[in-house]
Design a protein around this motif. Structure first.
Motif, PDB file in Angstrom:
ATOM      1  N   SER A  67      90.392 103.158 -52.424  1.00  0.00           N
ATOM      2  CA  SER A  67      90.032 102.688 -51.080  1.00  0.00           C
ATOM      3  C   SER A  67      91.026 101.634 -50.586  1.00  0.00           C
ATOM      4  O   SER A  67      91.352 101.604 -49.402  1.00  0.00           O
ATOM      5  CB  SER A  67      88.601 102.154 -51.048  1.00  0.00           C
ATOM      6  OG  SER A  67      88.479 101.005 -51.843  1.00  0.00           O
ATOM      7  N   ALA A  79      93.992 103.508 -49.353  1.00  0.00           N
ATOM      8  CA  ALA A  79      93.705 104.144 -48.070  1.00  0.00           C
ATOM      9  C   ALA A  79      93.688 103.118 -46.935  1.00  0.00           C
ATOM     10  O   ALA A  79      94.181 103.387 -45.837  1.00  0.00           O
ATOM     11  CB  ALA A  79      92.384 104.889 -48.138  1.00  0.00           C
ATOM     12  N   LEU A 138      99.184 108.868 -49.129  1.00  0.00           N
ATOM     13  CA  LEU A 138      97.854 109.424 -48.923  1.00  0.00           C
ATOM     14  C   LEU A 138      97.430 110.298 -50.101  1.00  0.00           C
ATOM     15  O   LEU A 138      96.278 110.228 -50.553  1.00  0.00           O
ATOM     16  CB  LEU A 138      97.817 110.215 -47.617  1.00  0.00           C
ATOM     17  CG  LEU A 138      96.483 110.845 -47.247  1.00  0.00           C
ATOM     18  CD1 LEU A 138      95.420 109.766 -47.054  1.00  0.00           C
ATOM     19  CD2 LEU A 138      96.632 111.668 -45.985  1.00  0.00           C
ATOM     20  N   ALA A 159      96.372 108.128 -52.988  1.00  0.00           N
ATOM     21  CA  ALA A 159      95.027 107.571 -52.772  1.00  0.00           C
ATOM     22  C   ALA A 159      93.965 108.626 -53.065  1.00  0.00           C
ATOM     23  O   ALA A 159      92.955 108.338 -53.721  1.00  0.00           O
ATOM     24  CB  ALA A 159      94.894 107.046 -51.345  1.00  0.00           C
ATOM     25  N   ALA A 160      94.194 109.861 -52.615  1.00  0.00           N
ATOM     26  CA  ALA A 160      93.232 110.933 -52.868  1.00  0.00           C
ATOM     27  C   ALA A 160      93.144 111.264 -54.361  1.00  0.00           C
ATOM     28  O   ALA A 160      92.048 111.472 -54.895  1.00  0.00           O
ATOM     29  CB  ALA A 160      93.617 112.174 -52.070  1.00  0.00           C
TER      30      ALA A 160
END
Length: 87
Positions: free
Chosen positions: A39, A42, A71, A74-75
């Protein structure tokens, strides 16, 4: 030499982007709280370190690649954190 609002805003974005990256590194490497680290990564994307007024298609390719990798990281960290906590 007078600073413009855009240069101050850009420096502010870069500072917050860097702080959230450092927070994510701390959370993932030291605290081992991977969902929180995901998080933080992100949230770092909110503070675009490049020119936020520049449309996506007009950005240099290296900037688009950087943001997509950011991104994806982060995922992946979110997935790892969710999978790791199910054990």
């Amino acid at each position: 030499m007078e600073k413009t609002d855009s240069s101050i805003s850009r420096k502010f974005n870069i500072a917050l982007y860097s702080l959230f990256i450092l927070l994510a590194l701390y959370q993932s490497l030291y605290s081992k709280v991977y969902v929180d680290a995901a998080s933080s990564l992100a949230i770092a994307l909110i503070f675009d370190p490049f020119n936020p007024q520049q449309p996506w298609k007009e950005r240099p390719k290296w900037q688009r690649i950087w943001l997509i990798i950011h991104l994806a990281t982060a995922a992946a960290l979110l997935g790892f954190g969710i999978g790791f906590n199910e054990r």
